[in-house]
Design an enzyme around this catalytic site. Structure first.
Site, PDB file in Angstrom:
ATOM      1  N   GLU A   1     -17.214  67.231  52.582  1.00 38.18           N
ATOM      2  CA  GLU A   1     -18.599  67.036  52.270  1.00 38.18           C
ATOM      3  C   GLU A   1     -18.773  65.799  51.618  1.00 38.18           C
ATOM      4  OE1 GLU A   1     -20.295  68.276  54.535  1.00 38.18           O
ATOM      5  OE2 GLU A   1     -20.303  70.471  54.728  1.00 38.18           O
TER       6      GLU A   1
ATOM      7  N   ASP B   1      -9.113  71.379  60.334  1.00 42.10           N
ATOM      8  CA  ASP B   1      -9.691  72.300  59.694  1.00 42.10           C
ATOM      9  C   ASP B   1      -9.868  73.467  60.173  1.00 42.10           C
ATOM     10  OD1 ASP B   1     -11.692  71.316  61.397  1.00 42.10           O
ATOM     11  OD2 ASP B   1     -13.006  70.502  59.929  1.00 42.10           O
TER      12      ASP B   1
ATOM     13  N   ASN C   1     -24.064  64.205  57.849  1.00 45.43           N
ATOM     14  CA  ASN C   1     -24.026  63.751  56.671  1.00 45.43           C
ATOM     15  C   ASN C   1     -22.855  62.814  56.334  1.00 45.43           C
ATOM     16  OD1 ASN C   1     -22.044  65.291  56.625  1.00 45.43           O
ATOM     17  ND2 ASN C   1     -22.900  66.957  55.085  1.00 45.43           N
TER      18      ASN C   1
ATOM     19  N   HIS D   1     -19.655  63.550  57.123  1.00 40.99           N
ATOM     20  CA  HIS D   1     -18.446  64.089  56.744  1.00 40.99           C
ATOM     21  C   HIS D   1     -17.454  63.943  57.617  1.00 40.99           C
ATOM     22  CE1 HIS D   1     -19.684  68.296  58.984  1.00 40.99           C
ATOM     23  NE2 HIS D   1     -19.145  67.462  59.631  1.00 40.99           N
TER      24      HIS D   1
HETATM   25  C1  F6R Z   1     -14.368  69.581  62.968  1.00 40.79           C
HETATM   26  C2  F6R Z   1     -14.549  68.295  62.164  1.00 40.79           C
HETATM   27  C3  F6R Z   1     -15.870  68.088  61.969  1.00 40.79           C
HETATM   28  C4  F6R Z   1     -16.588  67.506  63.221  1.00 40.79           C
HETATM   29  C5  F6R Z   1     -18.255  67.066  62.920  1.00 40.79           C
HETATM   30  C6  F6R Z   1     -19.074  66.417  64.004  1.00 40.79           C
HETATM   31  O1  F6R Z   1     -12.936  69.842  63.329  1.00 40.79           O
HETATM   32  O2  F6R Z   1     -13.731  67.674  61.836  1.00 40.79           O
HETATM   33  O3  F6R Z   1     -16.050  67.082  60.986  1.00 40.79           O
HETATM   34  O4  F6R Z   1     -16.119  66.556  63.875  1.00 40.79           O
HETATM   35  O5  F6R Z   1     -18.953  68.322  62.247  1.00 40.79           O
HETATM   36  O6  F6R Z   1     -19.308  67.884  64.800  1.00 40.79           O
HETATM   37  P1  F6R Z   1     -19.794  67.518  66.262  1.00 40.79           P
HETATM   38  O7  F6R Z   1     -18.772  66.824  67.121  1.00 40.79           O
HETATM   39  O8  F6R Z   1     -19.991  68.981  66.856  1.00 40.79           O
HETATM   40  O9  F6R Z   1     -20.885  66.831  66.043  1.00 40.79           O
END
Ligand code: F6R
Length: 263
Positions: free
Chosen positions: A143, A67, A136, A138
């Protein structure tokens, strides 16, 4: 789903790196799907070390990131392109031209989604997709309520995600509310998936993803439908898992099975 529970984030990074290196040794032209955020940082650090020690080479590896923020150019310090370059790509022997991140500042981000899908297909698909998980549930920027068969597209971020990612932005700095993300359908087409989670802030999401019902309200729960997922998580993130003793038992049996019959 194979659930591997390890003591701490550093063990998670080591084990994750073992899995990546094993794949690249078997297939030097492997296509990796990559994530950003805090969780995979220590995995990237470990892979950099192994590359420096010449235990692995990324020379022929291609990568696709999950992303990017809509509206940020690759040189913006909060963009995921910048994160990847600075934390990983600039430190290993990969060809930059073989690294793909959705273009956040494209004139037409909708077209970027279609093009990204084509590029993944042209590369032969993703061999190993690395995922973190949001509080959450995701994955990527998919989301809760995202279609479980979605493709790469623009997603509106939830308040939770915007709040969680605020820590990366300076006070008053523009923080995008839109992301362009591989879809859940795109992620599910990867041949193998590695889900990483560490820390108590992920306990609830891991419980829902691994043992909860499959629901668009916890996008990571769809991974239960994938035939080759390894979840490597630390004890804090695993805290609420009901079947923890079984996962430890499976792991001990797995080691015996591998000794007897190979991997
Ligand atoms: C970012 C991504 C997100 C993160 C998620 C957890 O490329 O794919 O889904 O993996 O937001 O983020 P952290 O590791 O910062 O808790």
């Amino acid at each position: 789903m194979e659930v591997i529970i390890l003591k701490n984030p550093s063990d998670v990074a080591q084990r994750g790196a073992d899995l990546c290196v094993e794949l690249i040794k078997k297939k030097p032209t492997a296509v990796l799907g990559l994530a950003t955020g805090s969780t995979p940082l220590s995995l990237y650090e470990e892979l950099v070390k192994r590359c420096e020690r010449k235990e692995v080479s990324f020379k022929n590896v291609r990568t696709f990131n999950l992303d990017e923020y809509v509206g940020l150019e690759g040189s913006h310090p909060q963009s995921y392109r910048y994160y990847m370059d600075h934390n990983f790509f600039d430190k290993i022997d990969i060809e930059k031209a073989n690294t793909f991140v959705p273009q956040g500042d494209a004139k037409n981000p909708v077209a970027v989604g279609f093009e990204y899908e084509n590029q993944i297909t042209k590369a032969g698909g993703i061999d190993l997709q690395i995922l973190g998980i949001g509080r959450n549930g995701h994955i990527g920027f998919n989301e809760p309520s995202s279609s479980l068969s979605s493709r790469t597209r623009i997603k509106t971020l939830t308040e939770t995600t915007i709040g969680d990612n605020k820590r990366f932005f300076r006070q008053g700095e523009f923080q995008p509310g839109l992301g362009i993300t591989m879809g859940i359908g795109t992620i599910m087409e990867a041949k193998q998936i590695l889900l990483l989670a560490t820390g108590e802030q992920k306990t609830e999401a891991i419980k829902a993803a691994v043992e909860g019902p499959i629901t668009a309200m916890c996008p990571a729960s769809v991974l239960q439908m994938h035939r080759k997922v390894t979840a490597i998580i630390d004890e804090a993130a695993a805290e609420d898992l009901h079947s923890k003793p079984y996962y430890y038992w499976v792991l001990s049996q797995q080691q015996k099975i591998e000794k007897l019959y190979g991997r």
